[in-house]
Design a protein around this motif. Sequence first.
Motif, PDB file in Angstrom:
ATOM      1  N   ALA A 107       0.847  -1.191   0.000  1.00 53.87           N
ATOM      2  CA  ALA A 107       0.000   0.000   0.000  1.00 53.87           C
ATOM      3  C   ALA A 107       0.882   1.239   0.000  1.00 53.87           C
ATOM      4  CB  ALA A 107      -0.923   0.005   1.215  1.00 53.87           C
ATOM      5  N   ALA A 108       0.704   2.092  -1.000  1.00 50.30           N
ATOM      6  CA  ALA A 108       1.507   3.303  -1.116  1.00 50.30           C
ATOM      7  C   ALA A 108       0.667   4.521  -0.754  1.00 50.30           C
ATOM      8  CB  ALA A 108       2.044   3.455  -2.538  1.00 50.30           C
ATOM      9  N   VAL A 109       1.244   5.402   0.041  1.00 52.51           N
ATOM     10  CA  VAL A 109       0.579   6.645   0.428  1.00 52.51           C
ATOM     11  C   VAL A 109       1.604   7.771   0.415  1.00 52.51           C
ATOM     12  CG1 VAL A 109      -1.131   5.474   1.872  1.00 52.51           C
ATOM     13  CG2 VAL A 109       0.996   6.279   2.902  1.00 52.51           C
ATOM     14  N   GLY A 110       1.122   8.996   0.588  1.00 55.76           N
ATOM     15  CA  GLY A 110       2.005  10.143   0.640  1.00 55.76           C
ATOM     16  C   GLY A 110       2.412  10.457   2.071  1.00 55.76           C
ATOM     17  N   MET A 111       3.707  10.647   2.287  1.00 51.70           N
ATOM     18  CA  MET A 111       4.230  11.069   3.585  1.00 51.70           C
ATOM     19  C   MET A 111       4.433  12.579   3.554  1.00 51.70           C
ATOM     20  SD  MET A 111       7.768   9.907   5.529  1.00 51.70           S
ATOM     21  CE  MET A 111       8.832  10.545   4.206  1.00 51.70           C
ATOM     22  N   PRO A 112       3.933  13.316   4.536  1.00 58.46           N
ATOM     23  CA  PRO A 112       4.124  14.772   4.529  1.00 58.46           C
ATOM     24  C   PRO A 112       5.590  15.143   4.460  1.00 58.46           C
ATOM     25  CG  PRO A 112       2.576  14.120   6.245  1.00 58.46           C
ATOM     26  CD  PRO A 112       3.194  12.858   5.722  1.00 58.46           C
ATOM     27  N   ASP A 113       5.875  16.181   3.657  1.00 60.63           N
ATOM     28  CA  ASP A 113       7.248  16.660   3.520  1.00 60.63           C
ATOM     29  C   ASP A 113       7.211  18.175   3.385  1.00 60.63           C
ATOM     30  OD1 ASP A 113      10.198  15.859   2.931  1.00 60.63           O
ATOM     31  OD2 ASP A 113       9.688  17.306   1.354  1.00 60.63           O
ATOM     32  N   ALA A 114       8.061  18.845   4.148  1.00 53.20           N
ATOM     33  CA  ALA A 114       8.047  20.308   4.166  1.00 53.20           C
ATOM     34  C   ALA A 114       8.440  20.903   2.823  1.00 53.20           C
ATOM     35  CB  ALA A 114       8.972  20.832   5.266  1.00 53.20           C
ATOM     36  N   TYR A 115       9.271  20.210   2.063  1.00 51.30           N
ATOM     37  CA  TYR A 115       9.723  20.734   0.774  1.00 51.30           C
ATOM     38  C   TYR A 115       8.832  20.283  -0.382  1.00 51.30           C
ATOM     39  CZ  TYR A 115      12.487  21.527  -3.406  1.00 51.30           C
ATOM     40  OH  TYR A 115      12.879  21.922  -4.655  1.00 51.30           O
ATOM     41  N   ILE A 146       1.925   7.274   9.072  1.00 47.52           N
ATOM     42  CA  ILE A 146       3.187   7.793   8.558  1.00 47.52           C
ATOM     43  C   ILE A 146       3.351   9.268   8.913  1.00 47.52           C
ATOM     44  CG2 ILE A 146       2.463   8.543   6.244  1.00 47.52           C
ATOM     45  CD1 ILE A 146       5.643   6.557   7.160  1.00 47.52           C
ATOM     46  N   SER A 147       2.252   9.993   9.006  1.00 49.17           N
ATOM     47  CA  SER A 147       2.323  11.398   9.423  1.00 49.17           C
ATOM     48  C   SER A 147       2.753  11.499  10.875  1.00 49.17           C
ATOM     49  CB  SER A 147       0.966  12.077   9.228  1.00 49.17           C
ATOM     50  OG  SER A 147       0.595  12.070   7.867  1.00 49.17           O
ATOM     51  N   LYS A 148       2.213  10.632  11.699  1.00 44.45           N
ATOM     52  CA  LYS A 148       2.589  10.596  13.110  1.00 44.45           C
ATOM     53  C   LYS A 148       4.075  10.291  13.258  1.00 44.45           C
ATOM     54  CE  LYS A 148       1.520   8.140  17.426  1.00 44.45           C
ATOM     55  NZ  LYS A 148       0.633   7.126  18.050  1.00 44.45           N
ATOM     56  N   GLN A 149       4.548   9.300  12.488  1.00 48.50           N
ATOM     57  CA  GLN A 149       5.976   8.955  12.536  1.00 48.50           C
ATOM     58  C   GLN A 149       6.840  10.128  12.100  1.00 48.50           C
ATOM     59  OE1 GLN A 149       7.075   5.320  10.521  1.00 48.50           O
ATOM     60  NE2 GLN A 149       5.186   4.284  11.126  1.00 48.50           N
ATOM     61  N   LYS A 150       6.409  10.810  11.042  1.00 46.64           N
ATOM     62  CA  LYS A 150       7.177  11.941  10.526  1.00 46.64           C
ATOM     63  C   LYS A 150       7.307  13.034  11.583  1.00 46.64           C
ATOM     64  CE  LYS A 150       9.034  14.647   7.315  1.00 46.64           C
ATOM     65  NZ  LYS A 150      10.238  14.325   6.540  1.00 46.64           N
ATOM     66  N   VAL A 151       6.205  13.358  12.248  1.00 44.08           N
ATOM     67  CA  VAL A 151       6.228  14.424  13.245  1.00 44.08           C
ATOM     68  C   VAL A 151       7.032  14.000  14.470  1.00 44.08           C
ATOM     69  CG1 VAL A 151       4.805  15.840  14.776  1.00 44.08           C
ATOM     70  CG2 VAL A 151       4.087  15.441  12.412  1.00 44.08           C
ATOM     71  N   LEU A 152       6.886  12.754  14.909  1.00 43.13           N
ATOM     72  CA  LEU A 152       7.671  12.270  16.048  1.00 43.13           C
ATOM     73  C   LEU A 152       9.161  12.323  15.754  1.00 43.13           C
ATOM     74  CD1 LEU A 152       5.558   9.209  17.276  1.00 43.13           C
ATOM     75  CD2 LEU A 152       6.112  11.265  18.608  1.00 43.13           C
ATOM     76  N   GLY A 182     -11.050  17.149   8.106  1.00 37.60           N
ATOM     77  CA  GLY A 182     -10.782  18.571   8.281  1.00 37.60           C
ATOM     78  C   GLY A 182     -10.555  19.264   6.962  1.00 37.60           C
ATOM     79  N   PRO A 183     -10.414  20.564   6.986  1.00 36.49           N
ATOM     80  CA  PRO A 183     -10.311  21.352   5.750  1.00 36.49           C
ATOM     81  C   PRO A 183      -9.070  21.072   4.923  1.00 36.49           C
ATOM     82  CG  PRO A 183      -9.899  22.737   7.666  1.00 36.49           C
ATOM     83  CD  PRO A 183     -10.416  21.437   8.176  1.00 36.49           C
ATOM     84  N   ARG A 184      -8.009  20.511   5.539  1.00 34.12           N
ATOM     85  CA  ARG A 184      -6.788  20.232   4.779  1.00 34.12           C
ATOM     86  C   ARG A 184      -6.524  18.737   4.639  1.00 34.12           C
ATOM     87  NH1 ARG A 184      -4.155  24.712   3.605  1.00 34.12           N
ATOM     88  NH2 ARG A 184      -2.255  23.614   3.030  1.00 34.12           N
ATOM     89  N   GLY A 185      -7.542  17.938   4.956  1.00 35.37           N
ATOM     90  CA  GLY A 185      -7.430  16.505   4.727  1.00 35.37           C
ATOM     91  C   GLY A 185      -6.881  15.713   5.894  1.00 35.37           C
ATOM     92  N   MET A 186      -6.136  16.353   6.789  1.00 35.75           N
ATOM     93  CA  MET A 186      -5.591  15.671   7.961  1.00 35.75           C
ATOM     94  C   MET A 186      -5.305  16.701   9.046  1.00 35.75           C
ATOM     95  SD  MET A 186      -2.224  13.237   8.354  1.00 35.75           S
ATOM     96  CE  MET A 186      -2.915  12.062   7.202  1.00 35.75           C
ATOM     97  N   ARG A 187      -5.537  16.267  10.292  1.00 33.01           N
ATOM     98  CA  ARG A 187      -5.244  17.135  11.421  1.00 33.01           C
ATOM     99  C   ARG A 187      -4.246  16.422  12.328  1.00 33.01           C
ATOM    100  NH1 ARG A 187     -10.035  17.560  13.394  1.00 33.01           N
ATOM    101  NH2 ARG A 187     -10.569  19.456  12.235  1.00 33.01           N
ATOM    102  N   VAL A 188      -3.151  17.109  12.619  1.00 44.81           N
ATOM    103  CA  VAL A 188      -2.119  16.566  13.508  1.00 44.81           C
ATOM    104  C   VAL A 188      -2.082  17.415  14.767  1.00 44.81           C
ATOM    105  CG1 VAL A 188       0.342  16.112  13.804  1.00 44.81           C
ATOM    106  CG2 VAL A 188      -0.755  15.636  11.602  1.00 44.81           C
ATOM    107  N   THR A 189      -2.251  16.757  15.914  1.00 45.86           N
ATOM    108  CA  THR A 189      -2.214  17.447  17.204  1.00 45.86           C
ATOM    109  C   THR A 189      -0.989  16.992  17.980  1.00 45.86           C
ATOM    110  OG1 THR A 189      -4.630  17.551  17.264  1.00 45.86           O
ATOM    111  CG2 THR A 189      -3.463  17.916  19.339  1.00 45.86           C
ATOM    112  N   VAL A 190      -0.192  17.945  18.404  1.00 44.89           N
ATOM    113  CA  VAL A 190       1.026  17.663  19.166  1.00 44.89           C
ATOM    114  C   VAL A 190       0.847  18.214  20.586  1.00 44.89           C
ATOM    115  CG1 VAL A 190       3.510  18.014  19.335  1.00 44.89           C
ATOM    116  CG2 VAL A 190       2.437  17.763  17.081  1.00 44.89           C
TER     117      VAL A 190
END
Length: 620
Positions: free
Chosen positions: A486-494, A557-563, A583-591
């Motif tokens: 299963a392939a998905v997109g991992m958030p990346d700042a660039y 994968i987003s959780k892993q990226k932020v951690l 949510g309005p941007r497709g995903m919400r990350v709470t830290v």
Amino acid sequence: MVNFQGGTIRTRDDLERFESEMTLDERLPERSILDVFKASAALYPTSTAITMLMTGAQDERPRQLNYDQLLGMIHSAANVFSTLGGPAPGVAYMLPSLIETYATLWGAETAGYAVPINFLLQTESIAELIKASEAKILVALGPHPQLDIWERALELRKQIPGLILIRVSPPGTPAEEGIIDLGTALAEQPDDHLIFGEPRGGSDVAAYFHTGGTTGVPKLVAHTHRSQLVSAFGGAALCGYTSEDVMTATLPLFHVAGTIVAGLSAFMTGVELVVMSPSGLRNPAIVEGFWRLVAQHKVTLVGGVPTALGAVLQVPVGNNDISALRTGLTGAALLPPAVGARFKEVTGCHLHEILGMTESSGLVSIDPLSSVGSIGSVGWALPYTQVDILRLNEDGSLGAPCATDEIGVIVIQGDHITPGYRDPKHNEGVIEAGRLISGDLGYKDAQGQIYVAGRSKDLIIRSGHNIDPTMIENAMATHPSVALAAAVGMPDAYAGELPVCFVELLPDADLCVEDLHQYAQSMIDERPAWPKLIQIVDAIPLTSVGKIFKPSLRCEISKQKVLDLLQNELEIADARVEAVAGGPRGMRVTVTISKDHRASLSKLETTLAEFLFEARVQIG
């Protein structure tokens, strides 16, 4: 000639008035792409159409072409293609951004149809595209010290019987037997008229652009002259282009953004395009000297994909006078809020977002460049077109229009919509009864502005490059030890997103991650689609009907990226991270961070703003 009278479009009222004062046909009498260049040459014959920078060096004397000369080159190119290929030939091209590329594109559309090719694709994929389009002619960059385009063009000629090969090389390059030199061929043709009669126009196919993954049967999207004209007209109107504008041209001419909103729309209104080297902002020297060049050429409009603009925003403006700059525009991928804020900080101008699709001949909506700009919005639909947000039913069908701020599927109608794919079976679920089902999720606010909230098709968008996850999954699934991928997109700042792949192995399989990476690279044609990260998991989550449940994988994968970011870059080891879809941007990350790290709160918020997800930081 195209009629943009009616005032500058800044608000929804302006747009509605613009549409009510004249019909589309009254505003856009042009029937063919060539008509645009004829009209511009009549209005602005000696005005600069293209300024071509090869290196961006401070002492470079750029090559320039005025509108009269550009029309002449298009006439000559069309005559060349007609002479070589007969009636309505298909003309494919593998070229970086050059003056000859513009002449090839618009000359091909005048004589027959163009097939723009991303020359970074694998040779096998390019061969499939040329075969599927039935192009008779291939125009390619000649021998080059860094690029292997010519070597692959020669290989393609071997694979495709009868393919006519035209070379673009500097004057004086030695002739090759059986190879046609474009410069020589252009010089032998008249530049003040067509030798074959009327140009293509109206509902005639002008181009086939490839889209999505290119493994298997290529997905070629048809553009007609009418669809490109309507799209380009809408782009010029909402961008408020004038003949006083000077615009950076940094997008490749195998992409609809480079050919329409940063191409045909600009040429409709007498804009000067400054082509920032053949490779655009992939050229480190151009990135380093960007603000000097903006100042030197008195640029009024800066354009580019978010990742490229993010790179130039890291370069200090210094003493360069960029006061001529009036605004910026970006598209091809969602704009991270931090890049928009940084653009405002550096230039004093708003960075306006554009939503486009290949299937809509390049454009869907624009945040008007003459307005103050809207944060996060892609603006209003093009004039004389319609964008609806429809509810997505549980069975996958589309329902009634959504309420204000309610997320649904973006559906587009108008004369700019493609008549369909080259292979009609690709139309299913995308082109239905003249409307385009985009696959994007979005919503409208109370003013009717459009916002993109995610993608129902699960596309991974890496620096504006669309990657079909199915291509990665199908490749990985052929490995004898892989049970499921299963392939998905991992958030990346660039890049916005990077492809990652979760892999479930068969029982007793003895395989390491490095083996899987090597296998992926051997099986996946598109280098940008090579997984940045591969994770072996015990089991991939499935729905009740056995489909892969990707929202949980994206969240993981987003959780892993932020951690990882917290621990390794910000040295916060005890934070809690929660990622949820929606949510309005497709995903919400709470830290959640402890009171001990209160001093890091501002830095953490700034860092998370670089990503496309909605971020919340709290102390607890």
